[in-house]
Design a protein around this motif. Structure first.
Motif, PDB file in Angstrom:
ATOM      1  N   THR A 112       0.865  -1.180   0.000  1.00  0.00           N
ATOM      2  CA  THR A 112       0.000   0.000   0.000  1.00  0.00           C
ATOM      3  C   THR A 112       0.907   1.237   0.000  1.00  0.00           C
ATOM      4  OG1 THR A 112      -0.101   0.242   2.408  1.00  0.00           O
ATOM      5  CG2 THR A 112      -1.629  -1.325   1.389  1.00  0.00           C
ATOM      6  N   SER A 118      -3.128   0.677   4.502  1.00  0.00           N
ATOM      7  CA  SER A 118      -2.873  -0.674   5.008  1.00  0.00           C
ATOM      8  C   SER A 118      -4.045  -1.169   5.845  1.00  0.00           C
ATOM      9  CB  SER A 118      -1.585  -0.698   5.838  1.00  0.00           C
ATOM     10  OG  SER A 118      -0.443  -0.535   5.034  1.00  0.00           O
ATOM     11  N   THR A 121      -7.019  -1.921   3.648  1.00  0.00           N
ATOM     12  CA  THR A 121      -6.708  -3.141   2.901  1.00  0.00           C
ATOM     13  C   THR A 121      -6.898  -4.380   3.764  1.00  0.00           C
ATOM     14  OG1 THR A 121      -5.146  -2.000   1.446  1.00  0.00           O
ATOM     15  CG2 THR A 121      -4.881  -4.379   1.673  1.00  0.00           C
ATOM     16  N   THR A 281      -0.754  -4.728   9.821  1.00  0.00           N
ATOM     17  CA  THR A 281      -0.612  -3.546   8.981  1.00  0.00           C
ATOM     18  C   THR A 281       0.659  -2.793   9.344  1.00  0.00           C
ATOM     19  OG1 THR A 281      -1.856  -2.087  10.470  1.00  0.00           O
ATOM     20  CG2 THR A 281      -3.112  -3.327   8.829  1.00  0.00           C
ATOM     21  N   ALA A 283       3.576   0.544   7.868  1.00  0.00           N
ATOM     22  CA  ALA A 283       3.900   1.697   7.016  1.00  0.00           C
ATOM     23  C   ALA A 283       5.065   2.408   7.712  1.00  0.00           C
ATOM     24  CB  ALA A 283       2.695   2.615   6.811  1.00  0.00           C
ATOM     25  N   GLY A 294       3.451   1.393   2.442  1.00  0.00           N
ATOM     26  CA  GLY A 294       2.914   0.578   3.514  1.00  0.00           C
ATOM     27  C   GLY A 294       2.805  -0.853   3.034  1.00  0.00           C
ATOM     28  N   ALA A 295       2.518  -1.760   3.954  1.00  0.00           N
ATOM     29  CA  ALA A 295       2.372  -3.162   3.579  1.00  0.00           C
ATOM     30  C   ALA A 295       1.477  -3.869   4.580  1.00  0.00           C
ATOM     31  CB  ALA A 295       3.726  -3.857   3.518  1.00  0.00           C
ATOM     32  N   VAL A 296       0.667  -4.771   4.071  1.00  0.00           N
ATOM     33  CA  VAL A 296      -0.113  -5.677   4.917  1.00  0.00           C
ATOM     34  C   VAL A 296       0.565  -7.033   4.873  1.00  0.00           C
ATOM     35  CG1 VAL A 296      -2.323  -6.811   5.271  1.00  0.00           C
ATOM     36  CG2 VAL A 296      -2.258  -4.431   4.500  1.00  0.00           C
ATOM     37  N   SER A 323       0.768   0.958  -5.600  1.00  0.00           N
ATOM     38  CA  SER A 323       1.185  -0.238  -4.866  1.00  0.00           C
ATOM     39  C   SER A 323       2.528  -0.721  -5.394  1.00  0.00           C
ATOM     40  CB  SER A 323       0.145  -1.354  -5.028  1.00  0.00           C
ATOM     41  OG  SER A 323      -1.040  -1.067  -4.331  1.00  0.00           O
TER      42      SER A 323
END
Length: 442
Positions: A112, A118, A121, A281, A283, A294-296, A323
Motif C-alpha cells: 500500500t 494498510s 486493505t 498492517t 507503514a 505501507g504493507a499488509v 502499490s
C-alpha cells in the motif's frame, strides 16, 4: 539562504494543514528546513531534537544518504511501473526481504502507500477471506476505544478516537468497539506493561454474545496504541485476545504502523509480546519515512484461502496505482539494509531500560498524572486545566520547541518515540528539556 529559510517570509495561506489548528499555527509557524541524524534544523537555524522520529517513522534517523542514493538510481532506471497485471523485480525482492523479518507465518505481503491504506486493505482482506471460505455472514468489524487506525472510512470507523469519529457523520455500518485499557486508577506510573487489565480482553466475549460470532469478521487493535499517547497492553491481554479470536473463528489484526520495524526492540510488536495475528498492517518505518509506502502482512492461511476459483480470475479486487511503486521499493530495501547492518530492529532493547528510568524520573513534577513506556515508546500525561483540555499540553509543547525539542502532543499527553539511533545523551536532553518545560508552564 533562500527566501523560504528566512523567518516570517513564507506565505502560509494556501496550505490547508492536516491535523492542525490552522489559524493558531499560522499566527506563529513552527517550520523545519532540514534534518540530519537525531535533529531537525528550523528556518532560523536552531537545532531541535526529534523526540518522535518525525511521525513515528524516521527510525534510522534523518538524512540517510544510502536511501537517497537508492531512490535517485531507481528514478533514473524505472520511475514507475504498474502492479496491475504487470510487475517489476524490486517489488518481489522487497516482499521477500520483508517476509524474512516477519513474525513466523506472516510472509505474504500486499503493498500500500500509507498506514491508512494498510488498515483499509486489511479490513477488506478479512471480509473477502470469509466470503471466499463460505462464511459471508461474517461482515462485522470490531475496533477498540481510543484506537487509531488511520483516516480512511474503514480506519476511522474501527478507530476509537472520539474527535476523529464525531467530525464525520457517516461511517461504516456493522462496526463495534471493545473497551480500552487505559486505567489510571490501577495502573498509573506503571513501568513497561501494566499489571492490571488482562480481563478487559473479555469484553470481546460481550460483543460475541451481542452480535453472534458468526457475524464477526475481524478484531483490529494496536498492540501499543500510539496516537492516544502510548498505552502499553496489560500483561496477558493480547494473549487473551488471541485466544478468544481463535475460539470464535475471528481474525485478529495487529495495527503495527507505529510499533513495526524496531520500535519495541524487536522487529515487530508481535515478536515482543509473543502473539501472532492473522494480518498485520505496517507503514511509517518501512522506508524510514522517506517515500510513502505501507504493507499488509498476511498469514498463509489467509493468502491461500483466497487462492480459489479459476486461475485466470482475480483473487482480490483491490489495489492502488502506486502499490509497490519502484522508488518506494528501492527506499524500502535500502532502509532494510540499514536496519540489518546497524542492528536497529533490536537496538531498542539495549537502551529501553535507560529510556524507561529517564522518563519515570519526571514523576512528581507539577500536574504529571501518569508516565508510560514500552520499548522506545513513552508518554507523559498531565492533568488538564479546568475547561480547557489540551491547553496545558500545547503550552508545554511550544515551550519545548522553542528550547530545542520536538514531540507529538495528544491533548495533555506527550508521545515520545525517538529514532532508534538515539544515544543516552539524547535521552538526557529530551527528559531535561521536557522536565524544565513542565516546571515552567504546566
Amino acid at each position: 539562504m533562500t527566501l523560504h529559510q528566512i523567518p516570517n517570509t513564507i506565505k502560509t495561506d494556501s496550505f490547508w494543514m492536516p491535523f492542525t489548528a490552522n489559524r493558531q499555527f499560522k499566527k506563529a509557524p513552527r517550520l523545519f528546513s532540514s534534518a540530519e541524524g537525531m535533529h531537525y534544523t528550523t528556518v532560523d537555524g536552531r537545532k531541535v531534537i526529534d523526540g518522535s522520529a518525525g511521525l513515528w517513522c524516521v527510525n534510522a534517523g534523518h538524512g540517510r544518504k544510502q536511501i537517497a542514493a537508492a531512490v535517485e538510481r531507481q528514478l533514473m532506471t524505472l520511475d514507475f511501473a504498474p502492479s496491475f497485471q504487470m510487475g517489476h523485480p524490486l517489488a518481489f525482492d522487497f516482499a521477500e526481504r520483508l517476509a524474512e523479518i516477519a513474525p513466523k507465518g506472516l510472509d505474504r505481503i500486499f503493498f500500500t502507500n500509507s498506514g491508512s491504506e494498510s488498515v483499509d486493505t486489511a479490513l477488506k482482506i478479512a471480509l473477502a477471506y470469509h466470503r471466499a471460505n463460505g462464511q459471508a455472514s461474517r461482515t462485522r468489524l470490531i475496533g477498540r476505544e481510543r484506537g487509531y487506525h488511520g483516516v480512511g472510512f474503514g480506519g476511522t470507523s474501527v478507530g476509537g478516537m472520539v474527535a476523529n469519529r464525531r467530525a464525520f457523520a457517516t461511517l461504516l455500518p456493522g462496526v463495534d468497539h471493545i473497551r480500552h485499557t487505559h486505567d489510571l486508577t490501577r495502573n498509573a506510573f506503571a513501568k513497561d506493561q501494566p499489571e492490571h487489565g488482562a480481563e478487559l480482553a473479555d469484553d470481546l466475549e460481550r460483543l460475541v454474545a451481542l452480535h453472534g460470532a458468526e457475524t464477526i469478521a475481524a478484531v483490529i487493535v494496536e498492540p501499543v496504541p500510539g496516537s492516544t499517547a502510548v498505552l502499553p497492553p496489560p500483561k496477558g491481554y493480547l494473549n487473551r485476545l488471541r485466544e478468544i479470536c481463535d475460539k470464535h473463528g475471528i481474525l485478529l489484526i495487529f495495527d503495527e504502523v507505529i510499533t513495526g520495524f524496531g520500535r519495541l526492540g524487536t522487529p515487530f510488536a508481535a515478536d515482543f509480546f509473543g502473539v501472532t495475528p492473522d494480518l498485520m498492517t505496517t507503514a511509517k518505518g518501512i522506508t524510514n519515512g522517506t517515500i510513502p509506502c505501507g504493507a499488509v502482512f498476511a498469514s498463509r492461511k489467509i493468502h491461500d484461502g483466497m487462492m480459489v476459483g479459476p486461475e485466470n480470475q482475480m483473487e482480490l479486487f483491490h489495489g492502488y496505482t502506486y502499490s509497490a511503486h519502484p522508488t518506494a521499493c528501492a527506499a524500502g530495501i535500502a532502509t532494510l539494509d540499514i536496519y540489518k547492518d546497524e542492528g536497529l530492529l533490536t537496538r531498542g532493547a539495549s537502551i529501553a531500560e535507560y529510556w524507561r528510568d529517564a522518563l519515570h524520573s519526571l514523576k512528581g513534577l507539577p500536574n504529571v498524572v501518569d508516565i508510560r513506556n514500552c520499548g522506545l515508546m513513552g508518554a507523559v500525561e498531565l492533568s488538564p486545566r479546568d475547561g480547557t483540555v489540551g491547553a496545558r499540553g500545547y503550552d508545554v509543547m511550544v515551550d519545548c520547541f522553542s528550547r530545542g525539542l520536538y514531540f507529538r502532543m495528544s491533548g495533555d499527553s506527550f508521545a515520545l518515540s525517538p529514532p532508534l539511533i538515539v544515544e543516552k545523551s539524547h535521552i538526557d536532553d529530551i527528559v531535561s528539556i521536557l522536565g524544565d518545560a513542565i516546571k515552567r508552564v504546566a
